[in-house]
Design a protein around this motif. Structure first.
Motif, short mmCIF file in Angstrom:
data_model
loop_
_atom_site.label_atom_id
_atom_site.label_comp_id
_atom_site.label_asym_id
_atom_site.label_seq_id
_atom_site.Cartn_x
_atom_site.Cartn_y
_atom_site.Cartn_z
N UNK A 132 6.94 3.47 -15.36
CA UNK A 132 7.65 2.21 -15.52
C UNK A 132 7.84 1.50 -14.19
N UNK A 133 8.28 2.25 -13.18
CA UNK A 133 8.58 1.64 -11.89
C UNK A 133 8.42 2.67 -10.79
N UNK A 134 7.81 2.25 -9.67
CA UNK A 134 7.73 3.09 -8.49
C UNK A 134 8.65 2.47 -7.45
N UNK A 144 0.83 -1.17 0.00
CA UNK A 144 0.00 0.00 0.00
C UNK A 144 0.89 1.25 0.00
N UNK A 145 0.46 2.26 -0.71
CA UNK A 145 1.21 3.50 -0.80
C UNK A 145 0.26 4.67 -0.57
N UNK A 146 0.62 5.54 0.35
CA UNK A 146 -0.20 6.73 0.63
C UNK A 146 0.15 7.82 -0.38
#
Length: 89
Positions: A65-67, A1-3
């Motif tokens: 592409x990428x986090x 999960x990302x806020x």
């Protein structure tokens, strides 16, 4: 999960040229599907000359592409790059 707050502090880097584009200032959400359509990178404020902001950069979600932990890698071509590359063809 990302806020969202964690998402906004990451640097956005263009994989095409390695340049830092800035930080995410906003997101575009499709209210019908609830999915993120794009991220918006706020323009940097100008110090000399005009006091307005530069144009926003809108990155479609499909171009992310990428986090990572520190950065978000995106594929982005500015309109000035498109015109200079197209004129060479």
């Amino acid at each position: 999960m990302l806020k969202i707050s964690e998402f906004q502090i990451k640097d956005v880097v263009n994989v095409s040229d390695g340049k830092r584009l800035g930080n995410i200032g906003d997101i575009e959400i499709n209210l019908s599907t609830g999915k993120i359509e794009a991220v918006v990178i706020a323009g940097n404020g100008r110090v000399l000359g005009f006091f307005g902001k530069d144009e926003e950069i809108v990155i479609p979600w499909k171009n992310i592409i990428k986090i990572g932990q520190d950065v978000i890698l995106v594929r982005y071509r500015s309109s000035t790059e498109k015109t200079s590359e197209e004129s060479e063809v």
